[in-house]
Scaffold this active site. Structure first.
Site, PDB file in Angstrom:
ATOM      1  N   GLN A 264     110.629  30.084 112.068  1.00 23.22           N
ATOM      2  CA  GLN A 264     110.534  28.807 111.359  1.00 23.22           C
ATOM      3  C   GLN A 264     109.220  28.699 110.608  1.00 23.22           C
ATOM      4  O   GLN A 264     109.159  28.166 109.506  1.00 23.22           O
ATOM      5  CB  GLN A 264     110.682  27.640 112.334  1.00 23.22           C
ATOM      6  CG  GLN A 264     112.007  27.614 113.054  1.00 23.22           C
ATOM      7  CD  GLN A 264     113.195  27.707 112.112  1.00 23.22           C
ATOM      8  OE1 GLN A 264     113.408  26.825 111.289  1.00 23.22           O
ATOM      9  NE2 GLN A 264     113.955  28.789 112.215  1.00 23.22           N
ATOM     10  N   HIS A 267     108.965  29.714 106.935  1.00 25.38           N
ATOM     11  CA  HIS A 267     109.613  28.937 105.878  1.00 25.38           C
ATOM     12  C   HIS A 267     108.583  28.392 104.905  1.00 25.38           C
ATOM     13  O   HIS A 267     108.656  28.601 103.701  1.00 25.38           O
ATOM     14  CB  HIS A 267     110.416  27.783 106.481  1.00 25.38           C
ATOM     15  CG  HIS A 267     111.814  28.141 106.827  1.00 25.38           C
ATOM     16  ND1 HIS A 267     112.760  28.462 105.887  1.00 25.38           N
ATOM     17  CD2 HIS A 267     112.444  28.214 108.027  1.00 25.38           C
ATOM     18  CE1 HIS A 267     113.912  28.730 106.485  1.00 25.38           C
ATOM     19  NE2 HIS A 267     113.751  28.583 107.780  1.00 25.38           N
ATOM     20  N   GLU A 332     114.950  19.587 115.088  1.00 23.43           N
ATOM     21  CA  GLU A 332     116.048  20.127 114.290  1.00 23.43           C
ATOM     22  C   GLU A 332     116.752  21.244 115.063  1.00 23.43           C
ATOM     23  O   GLU A 332     117.969  21.248 115.198  1.00 23.43           O
ATOM     24  CB  GLU A 332     115.499  20.660 112.969  1.00 23.43           C
ATOM     25  CG  GLU A 332     116.530  21.299 112.077  1.00 23.43           C
ATOM     26  CD  GLU A 332     115.917  21.960 110.851  1.00 23.43           C
ATOM     27  OE1 GLU A 332     116.683  22.246 109.897  1.00 23.43           O
ATOM     28  OE2 GLU A 332     114.686  22.215 110.834  1.00 23.43           O
ATOM     29  N   HIS A 333     115.983  22.208 115.550  1.00 18.96           N
ATOM     30  CA  HIS A 333     116.508  23.326 116.345  1.00 18.96           C
ATOM     31  C   HIS A 333     115.871  23.287 117.728  1.00 18.96           C
ATOM     32  O   HIS A 333     114.650  23.208 117.838  1.00 18.96           O
ATOM     33  CB  HIS A 333     116.175  24.680 115.708  1.00 18.96           C
ATOM     34  CG  HIS A 333     116.570  24.808 114.269  1.00 18.96           C
ATOM     35  ND1 HIS A 333     115.663  24.677 113.223  1.00 18.96           N
ATOM     36  CD2 HIS A 333     117.768  25.066 113.692  1.00 18.96           C
ATOM     37  CE1 HIS A 333     116.294  24.849 112.071  1.00 18.96           C
ATOM     38  NE2 HIS A 333     117.565  25.082 112.324  1.00 18.96           N
ATOM     39  N   ASP A 366     121.253  30.085 111.724  1.00 19.75           N
ATOM     40  CA  ASP A 366     120.957  29.965 110.298  1.00 19.75           C
ATOM     41  C   ASP A 366     121.990  30.676 109.438  1.00 19.75           C
ATOM     42  O   ASP A 366     122.223  30.282 108.292  1.00 19.75           O
ATOM     43  CB  ASP A 366     119.575  30.557 109.988  1.00 19.75           C
ATOM     44  CG  ASP A 366     118.435  29.645 110.402  1.00 19.75           C
ATOM     45  OD1 ASP A 366     118.680  28.440 110.595  1.00 19.75           O
ATOM     46  OD2 ASP A 366     117.304  30.145 110.532  1.00 19.75           O
ATOM     47  N   HIS A 425     140.043 -18.695 103.093  1.00 19.69           N
ATOM     48  CA  HIS A 425     140.382 -17.662 104.062  1.00 19.69           C
ATOM     49  C   HIS A 425     141.367 -18.207 105.092  1.00 19.69           C
ATOM     50  O   HIS A 425     142.370 -17.564 105.431  1.00 19.69           O
ATOM     51  CB  HIS A 425     139.117 -17.174 104.781  1.00 19.69           C
ATOM     52  CG  HIS A 425     138.298 -16.197 104.023  1.00 19.69           C
ATOM     53  ND1 HIS A 425     137.621 -16.525 102.873  1.00 19.69           N
ATOM     54  CD2 HIS A 425     138.044 -14.866 104.238  1.00 19.69           C
ATOM     55  CE1 HIS A 425     136.968 -15.473 102.431  1.00 19.69           C
ATOM     56  NE2 HIS A 425     137.215 -14.441 103.236  1.00 19.69           N
TER      57      HIS A 425
END
Length: 435
Positions: A264, A267, A332-333, A366, A425
């Protein structure tokens, strides 16, 4: 890397919560200069269509498109790219696509209805969206996996037309990306990117059809454009930097865990890698592995900056406390690299994707495990889910009253409507009431 490449925290420290909060802090994509430039681009494309798209594409991507020149990538060009890639690359793409498709087919929702005792029918109609747009990064980046993860759930959902936009700086397009588009069944591809591509998808131009939803990752200009057009079209999410949190009992090879963290960190400098373990000696070993392994990476400078700026090795009292911290982070992971990881699954409340066991590297998710890699970031896993087939399906309520049902429901609705001061109504409902 420096002598202290990654910070060390201890959950037993009195200031741990404050330090954890500082570690997790991240400024979202909100920059006044960027938003001003994006607003100008969006308005230009909205009012001038293809002409504005071409102007901005030529300026930002160093292209030489001319008015009237088609910037759509032909189906023949996609098939040619599929033929040019190696057999190994094609086989990997097809295997990944098969697995992603099979996983998402299990997410398909079907219409349902039931009949009440008086004959009234209630239900829900599930309908796929007509047209969606997927944004795929281009240029130096080559992300065929993004094509598969964004296009295949839409195709499984039954979307009529999947439109892909991908920038082509200096006229260069990745064969792998085009091949992935062919394998995933993308219907049309346009070689444009940036905020102008988002605008084209949101508003429609002479060449690019307007879509119902835009999905896919991009830079800050793309993210700002997606935020700005939300409401005119749907979007998937505004994604932050990639994140991984690993919980380990200290019995996994430290090189494995270090490389998972680096997967990670490479990235970008803002990516976040966190390890939680009750074993202090194991944390020391992983730190040594990080020092050793980061030097071997082509993107070593990016990974080192990520670890030093936003990474952490955190000592906890137990695996149970590690899960409590993880739920606070909502990563996230999440890797759970322990003995019998299934026993902890019920305790995990907030995570985009959960990777169980010592042999389940996050990188498998991934590319080819099957579940989607488009995941909530920056703590949004507290309320968000991975991209899926359900993101490309709409739900319509079905109500079919029998005369008996209209009689009963009309009386209830009439009483409630008058309580709200809405006489029309009430009368509308009561016209169906038996006298």
């Amino acid at each position: 890397m420096s002598r202290e490449p990654i910070r060390r925290l201890n959950a037993a420290d009195t200031d741990f919560e404050d330090r954890l909060g500082d570690l997790l802090a991240w400024e979202s994509v909100a920059d006044e200069a960027v938003e001003g430039a994006v607003a100008e681009i969006l308005e230009a494309v909205r009012t001038r269509g293809d002409a504005a798209v071409i102007d901005y594409t030529n300026r930002f991507d160093r292209r030489q498109l001319q008015a009237g020149v088609d910037f759509q990538v032909s189906a023949e060009a996609m098939q040619a790219a599929l033929q040019r890639i190696s057999a190994a690359e094609r086989g990997a793409l097809e295997t990944a696509a098969d697995r992603v498709r099979a996983y998402h087919e299990r997410q398909l929702q079907e219409s349902w209805q039931y009949t009440e005792a008086d004959g009234t029918v209630l239900g829900q109609k599930i309908t796929p969206m007509e047209r969606v747009g997927i944004y795929v990064p281009g240029g130096k980046a080559s992300y065929p996996s993004s094509v598969l993860m964004n296009a295949l759930p839409a195709k499984v959902a039954g979307v009529d037309s999947v439109i892909m936009v991908v920038p082509a700086p200096d006229g260069q397009l990745s064969d792998l990306v085009l091949a992935a588009a062919a394998i995933a069944g993308v219907d049309r591809v346009f070689s444009i990117g940036g905020a102008q591509a988002v605008a084209a998808l949101a508003y429609g131009t002479e060449t690019v059809p307007r879509v119902d939803k835009i999905v896919g990752p991009g830079n800050i200009f793309v993210a700002s454009a997606k935020r700005a057009v939300f409401g005119r079209v749907a979007i998937d999410m505004i994604a932050g930097p990639s994140e991984i949190l690993v919980i380990c009992d200290g019995k996994t090879d430290p090189d494995w865990i270090a490389m998972d963290l680096l997967s990670q960190a490479e990235h970008d400098e803002q990516a976040q890698s966190i390890l939680l373990s009750p074993d202090r000696g194991f944390l020391d070993a992983v730190q040594e592995s990080l020092q050793k392994l980061v030097a071997e990476l082509p993107r070593r400078d990016i990974a080192a900056a990520s670890l030093a700026g936003r990474g952490a090795l955190i000592e906890v009292e137990s695996i149970g406390q590690a899960i409590e911290v993880s739920n606070r982070v909502a990563p996230e992971h999440l890797e759970v690299s322990v003995e019998d990881p299934e026993r902890y699954l019920s305790q995990i409340r907030h995570a985009g994707a959960i990777f169980l066991g010592r042999h389940t590297a996050e990188a498998l998710g991934d590319y080819c495990a099957g579940p989607n890699h488009v995941l909530p970031t920056s703590g949004t896993a507290r309320f968000s889910s991975p991209l899926g087939v359900y993101d490309f399906q709409k739900r319509s309520s079905i109500i079919h009253c029998s005369p008996e049902g209209a009689d009963q429901l009309g009386r209830v609705a009439g009483a409630l409507a008058r309580g709200e001061g809405l006489e029309a109504h009430a009368r509308s409902a009561e016209y169906r009431v038996r006298k």
